[in-house]
Design an enzyme around this catalytic site. Structure first.
Site, mmCIF file in Angstrom:
data_model
loop_
_atom_site.group_PDB
_atom_site.id
_atom_site.type_symbol
_atom_site.label_atom_id
_atom_site.label_comp_id
_atom_site.label_asym_id
_atom_site.label_seq_id
_atom_site.Cartn_x
_atom_site.Cartn_y
_atom_site.Cartn_z
ATOM 1 N N GLU A 109 -13.679 9.106 3.586
ATOM 2 C CA GLU A 109 -12.778 9.582 2.538
ATOM 3 C C GLU A 109 -12.285 8.394 1.728
ATOM 4 O OE1 GLU A 109 -9.571 11.732 4.369
ATOM 5 O OE2 GLU A 109 -10.946 12.957 5.541
ATOM 6 N N LYS A 111 -9.448 6.065 0.249
ATOM 7 C CA LYS A 111 -8.078 5.768 0.659
ATOM 8 C C LYS A 111 -7.216 5.679 -0.596
ATOM 9 C CE LYS A 111 -5.375 2.924 3.725
ATOM 10 N NZ LYS A 111 -4.275 2.587 2.816
ATOM 11 N N ASP A 113 -4.192 5.261 -3.061
ATOM 12 C CA ASP A 113 -3.058 4.345 -3.050
ATOM 13 C C ASP A 113 -1.811 5.035 -3.591
ATOM 14 O OD1 ASP A 113 -1.992 2.007 -2.371
ATOM 15 O OD2 ASP A 113 -2.855 0.836 -4.014
ATOM 16 N N TYR A 218 -5.499 15.536 2.935
ATOM 17 C CA TYR A 218 -6.579 15.035 3.791
ATOM 18 C C TYR A 218 -6.350 15.207 5.289
ATOM 19 C CZ TYR A 218 -3.362 11.064 3.374
ATOM 20 O OH TYR A 218 -2.251 10.276 3.359
ATOM 21 N N LYS A 306 -10.577 -1.813 3.828
ATOM 22 C CA LYS A 306 -9.962 -2.232 2.566
ATOM 23 C C LYS A 306 -10.975 -3.024 1.745
ATOM 24 C CE LYS A 306 -5.408 -1.308 2.967
ATOM 25 N NZ LYS A 306 -4.471 -2.350 2.725
ATOM 26 N N CYS A 400 12.156 -35.775 2.881
ATOM 27 C CA CYS A 400 12.575 -34.372 2.848
ATOM 28 C C CYS A 400 13.197 -34.076 1.476
ATOM 29 C CB CYS A 400 13.591 -34.102 3.957
ATOM 30 S SG CYS A 400 14.316 -32.460 3.827
ATOM 31 N N CYS A 403 17.214 -33.453 2.381
ATOM 32 C CA CYS A 403 18.140 -34.467 2.922
ATOM 33 C C CYS A 403 17.576 -35.881 2.806
ATOM 34 C CB CYS A 403 18.488 -34.141 4.367
ATOM 35 S SG CYS A 403 17.071 -34.335 5.472
ATOM 36 N N CYS A 418 10.450 -32.649 8.601
ATOM 37 C CA CYS A 418 11.731 -33.325 8.448
ATOM 38 C C CYS A 418 12.345 -33.290 9.837
ATOM 39 C CB CYS A 418 12.625 -32.575 7.457
ATOM 40 S SG CYS A 418 14.343 -33.121 7.547
ATOM 41 N N CYS A 423 19.598 -31.489 8.920
ATOM 42 C CA CYS A 423 19.138 -31.199 7.557
ATOM 43 C C CYS A 423 19.691 -29.831 7.142
ATOM 44 C CB CYS A 423 17.608 -31.188 7.502
ATOM 45 S SG CYS A 423 16.962 -30.557 5.943
HETATM 46 S S1 IVH Z 1 -5.407 9.784 7.235
HETATM 47 C C1 IVH Z 1 -3.649 10.031 11.408
HETATM 48 N N1 IVH Z 1 -6.714 9.754 4.969
HETATM 49 O O1 IVH Z 1 -3.253 5.488 4.201
HETATM 50 C C2 IVH Z 1 -4.319 9.819 10.101
HETATM 51 N N2 IVH Z 1 -4.720 8.448 5.118
HETATM 52 O O2 IVH Z 1 -2.718 3.493 6.694
HETATM 53 C C3 IVH Z 1 -3.382 9.756 8.966
HETATM 54 N N3 IVH Z 1 -4.119 7.322 3.039
HETATM 55 O O3 IVH Z 1 -0.303 6.504 5.780
HETATM 56 C C4 IVH Z 1 -3.847 9.209 7.705
HETATM 57 N N4 IVH Z 1 -5.799 8.072 1.839
HETATM 58 O O4 IVH Z 1 -0.665 7.200 3.333
HETATM 59 C C5 IVH Z 1 -5.646 9.287 5.652
HETATM 60 N N5 IVH Z 1 -7.943 9.884 3.013
HETATM 61 C C6 IVH Z 1 -6.893 9.427 3.687
HETATM 62 C C7 IVH Z 1 -5.938 8.569 3.087
HETATM 63 C C8 IVH Z 1 -4.871 8.101 3.847
HETATM 64 C C9 IVH Z 1 -4.694 7.333 1.832
HETATM 65 C C10 IVH Z 1 -2.905 6.555 3.375
HETATM 66 C C11 IVH Z 1 -1.824 7.323 4.103
HETATM 67 C C12 IVH Z 1 -1.642 6.631 5.420
HETATM 68 C C13 IVH Z 1 -2.257 5.287 5.169
HETATM 69 C C14 IVH Z 1 -2.929 4.808 6.443
#
Ligand code: IVH
Length: 661
Positions: A109, A111, A113, A218, A306, A400, A403, A418, A423
């Site tokens: 999925e 992620k 933001d 999700y 990430k 430093c 001081c 230092c 200090c």
């Molecule tokens: S699942 C137990 N799916 O990322 C599983 N999280 O560090 C719960 N987030 O706090 C999270 N997209 O705010 C999940 N497709 C996705 C997501 C997602 C963004 C965020 C969410 C969560 C953080 C995880």
């Protein structure tokens, strides 16, 4: 026309139109038609307020204003995910699951933001919305959540359900909002996530409504209640209920398919109308998820990959030096402010002299910077091709900056220190550390106030913090110290006296002792007096405490007896208040050999247990062995143990010991 019937009808038509437009992205009526129906409904609802429905689309414009956010406890905690930054770590994640004998498939999925939200429906009607908060308790944001057009006020089935997802602001909305704010002279919002978080925390839902927030759903916390067996099916199920589920979600059979997904969206992410910072990979089978379980913070069945941080160029304007509480001198880059991954960076640590020399940085250079792990800004390199010859050589300081004591650098080490114990900067930093969150957690006594109270002479040593209450009259003479603020600080200072001792141990700033080690010491010694009496050898028997740390703790207590006595006198709690861990003294410091099999316990489990209790294990029996653990079909090692007259533990003895926690 029966007004009640017409209100019901219009509500239905408009909600369906909203769903088609916002969730499915497939409009079924024109904007003019929509407005016409909406105006008709508004008029009828004013005339017959009693007939207006909870699910009316007129609620989307907001109206409810609250005076504070109520707390909502999550029946099932809202966890976050462990971050991974490389393909190797994804492969390791897959292996860690296969190692347990599973053959997983995954769902990939995006992620998103934004910020996560929990949404409850009763009989198919949206009843509450809450933020994640600390994971166990969030804030009630129902009034604002109802303004989110993609979140149905009514589901397509009349069921009770909790769903979770991300509340976010689209890139286009942020652009439009910032254009508007520029015109009115308001500060621009830094990024989509901050903008969404700020909007959802409005007390006035009319403001939230104007922010045009959005959702991707999700997560279904209770899939078993609906007979659902896989995560992918739960996504399909939620989609059928009318919730907005991301069409990008994809099943992946293996690592290759996961990596394909990551690469594909690495390319496409710029074109999406919302910010993503990575890809979430979840085990698809829900039984498998269940048996994999959770750590204290994270599910073991999912990770968040990430994307590498973007690099941007800016000018290195200067290098300045800061002094830490240990006296360590850190060079810092002062940068021409620049936007990186959503926030403005004007400063970055350069760690030490060697790092600067290795990167050959000069003041005035054009440098590339990025946010490591998307959080801490880092100077990557100087762009040599941009040098003009006007750049200034970097030169490490030798005194430093506070001081002016000559700095000391130990042989083979990179950092300068230092060494002046008096200090002022070191003292201020030590006090700031003492009151900080993971240490004594004295709220209200922030960095600036500590520094000011130090400079005004009210706090010079840790003990002085606890006598501030006798000086309130004098402090109030100075600007900015109202009775209320000071009262709060004093209350929090008093409260901190009751902290469990690991917070004090961490706050004292013993070299090498982080908050985790402080807890370990507290668990093992229970009391600061026990710890202060401990020898280096004893300390070393604790797992994770090596010689250097042991010496550091020993030295600290040797040279700070007065401080500890004073704090005790002041009334600080000196004991560990958390759950006690039984330490098996019969294991501590001894050498074990395990031979044969012990039914129901793996060799690694026994090894971990021994190490956790300060013992060591080895493969072969010798005179140095203290105990041989003998299981089924033990061979020559048992014979040798008997020959050498070494203590033998049978299966029952080790099982019994491991049971006593
Ligand atoms: S699942 C137990 N799916 O990322 C599983 N999280 O560090 C719960 N987030 O706090 C999270 N997209 O705010 C999940 N497709 C996705 C997501 C997602 C963004 C965020 C969410 C969560 C953080 C995880």
């Amino acid at each position: 026309m029966n007004p009640q019937k017409r209100i019901d009808e219009l509500t239905e038509i408009l909600n369906e139109a909203n769903y088609n437009y916002y969730v499915l992205d497939k409009p079924t009526i024109t904007d003019q038609e929509f407005d016409k129906y909406l105006r008709e409904l508004e008029k009828l609802e004013i005339e017959y307020p009693g007939y207006a429905k909870e699910t009316s689309p007129t609620k989307r414009v907001g109206g409810e204003v609250i005076d504070k956010f109520n707390k909502i406890r999550h029946r099932i905690p809202m966890l976050s995910l462990p971050d991974v930054f490389s393909e190797e770590e994804i492969i390791a994640f897959d292996e860690s699951i296969r190692k347990n004998g599973y053959k997983p498939s995954y769902v990939c999925e995006l992620k998103i933001d934004g910020l996560s939200g929990s949404f409850h429906y009763e009989n198919g009607i949206l009843t509450t919305g809450a933020t994640r908060g600390d994971g166990s308790t969030g804030e009630d944001i129902t009034h604002n959540v109802k303004t989110i057009r993609t979140l149905p006020l009514k589901l397509k089935e009349e069921i009770d359900i909790e769903v979770r997802g991300e509340i976010y602001m689209s890139k286009n909305t942020l652009l439009a909002l910032n254009e508007e704010r520029e015109k009115t002279g308001e500060a621009k919002l830094q990024n989509c996530r901050n903008a969404a978080a700020g909007s959802i925390r409005q007390l006035d839902s009319r403001i939230a409504a104007k922010r045009n927030l959005d959702t991707w759903i999700y997560h279904l916390p209770n899939p078993e209640d609906y007979g659902i067996k896989t995560h992918y099916d739960s996504l399909e199920f939620m989609k059928k209920l009318g919730l907005k589920v991301n069409p990008a979600n994809r099943l992946a059979k293996n690592i290759t398919e996961i990596l394909d997904f990551i690469h594909e969206y690495g390319e496409k992410r710029g074109k999406l109308d919302y910010d993503i910072d990575g890809v979430v990979i979840k085990v698809n089978d829900l039984d498998m998820q269940k048996s994999l379980g959770f750590t204290a913070k994270y599910p073991k069945w999912a990770v968040a990959y990430k994307y590498p941080a973007k690099e941007v160029l800016t000018k290195l304007k200067d290098i300045i030096f800061t002094v830490g509480r240990t006296g360590q001198i850190t060079p810092n880059a002062i940068l021409e402010p620049v936007l990186v991954a959503g926030s403005t960076i004007s400063r970055a640590t350069l760690h030490n002299e060697d790092n600067i020399l290795k990167k050959n940085l000069k003041i005035g250079d054009i440098v590339s910077i990025r946010k490591a792990g998307d959080v801490i800004p880092e100077v990557v390199e100087a762009k040599m091709e941009r040098r003009t010859g006007q750049e200034k050589e970097f030169k490490m300081i030798d005194k430093c900056p506070m001081c002016h004591t000559p700095l000391v650098k130990k042989e083979n080490q990179v950092d300068y220190f230092c060494v002046n114990k008096d200090c002022p900067r070191r003292n201020i930093e030590s006090l700031i550390h003492f009151v900080s969150r993971d240490a004594m957690n004295i709220e209200g006594l922030g960095e600036e106030i500590v520094e000011e109270l130090y400079n005004l002479g009210f706090i010079k040593r840790i003990e002085d913090i606890y006598s501030l209450k006798e000086k309130t009259k004098e402090i109030q003479e100075f600007d900015g110290y109202g009775e209320k603020l000071l009262g709060k600080i004093i209350d929090n200072i008093e409260l901190s006296k009751k902290n469990s001792v690991e917070k004090l141990l961490f706050g004292l700033g013993i070299k090498g002792i982080g908050s985790k080690t402080a807890k370990l010491l507290a668990e093992n010694y229970n009391d600061i007096d026990n710890l202060a009496r401990s020898t280096v050898e004893e300390l070393e028997t604790i797992k994770d405490i090596g010689h250097i740390l042991a010496v550091s703790v020993f030295d600290f207590f040797n040279s700070n007896r007065d401080l500890i006595a004073n704090l005790k006198e002041i009334g600080l709690n000196m004991s560990y208040l958390g759950p006690r861990k039984k330490v098996h003294r019969e294991i501590t410091g001894k050498k074990f050999v395990i031979t044969g099999t012990i039914e129901g316990i793996s060799r690694n489990e026994i090894k971990d247990f021994i190490e956790l209790n300060g013992g060591t294990t080895s493969e072969s029996v010798s005179k140095k062995t203290d105990v041989v653990i003998v299981g089924i079909s033990a061979g020559s090692k048992e014979t040798k143990a008997k020959e050498l007259n070494i203590t033998i533990w049978n299966e029952e003895k080790i099982k019994q010991t491991m049971k006593e926690e």
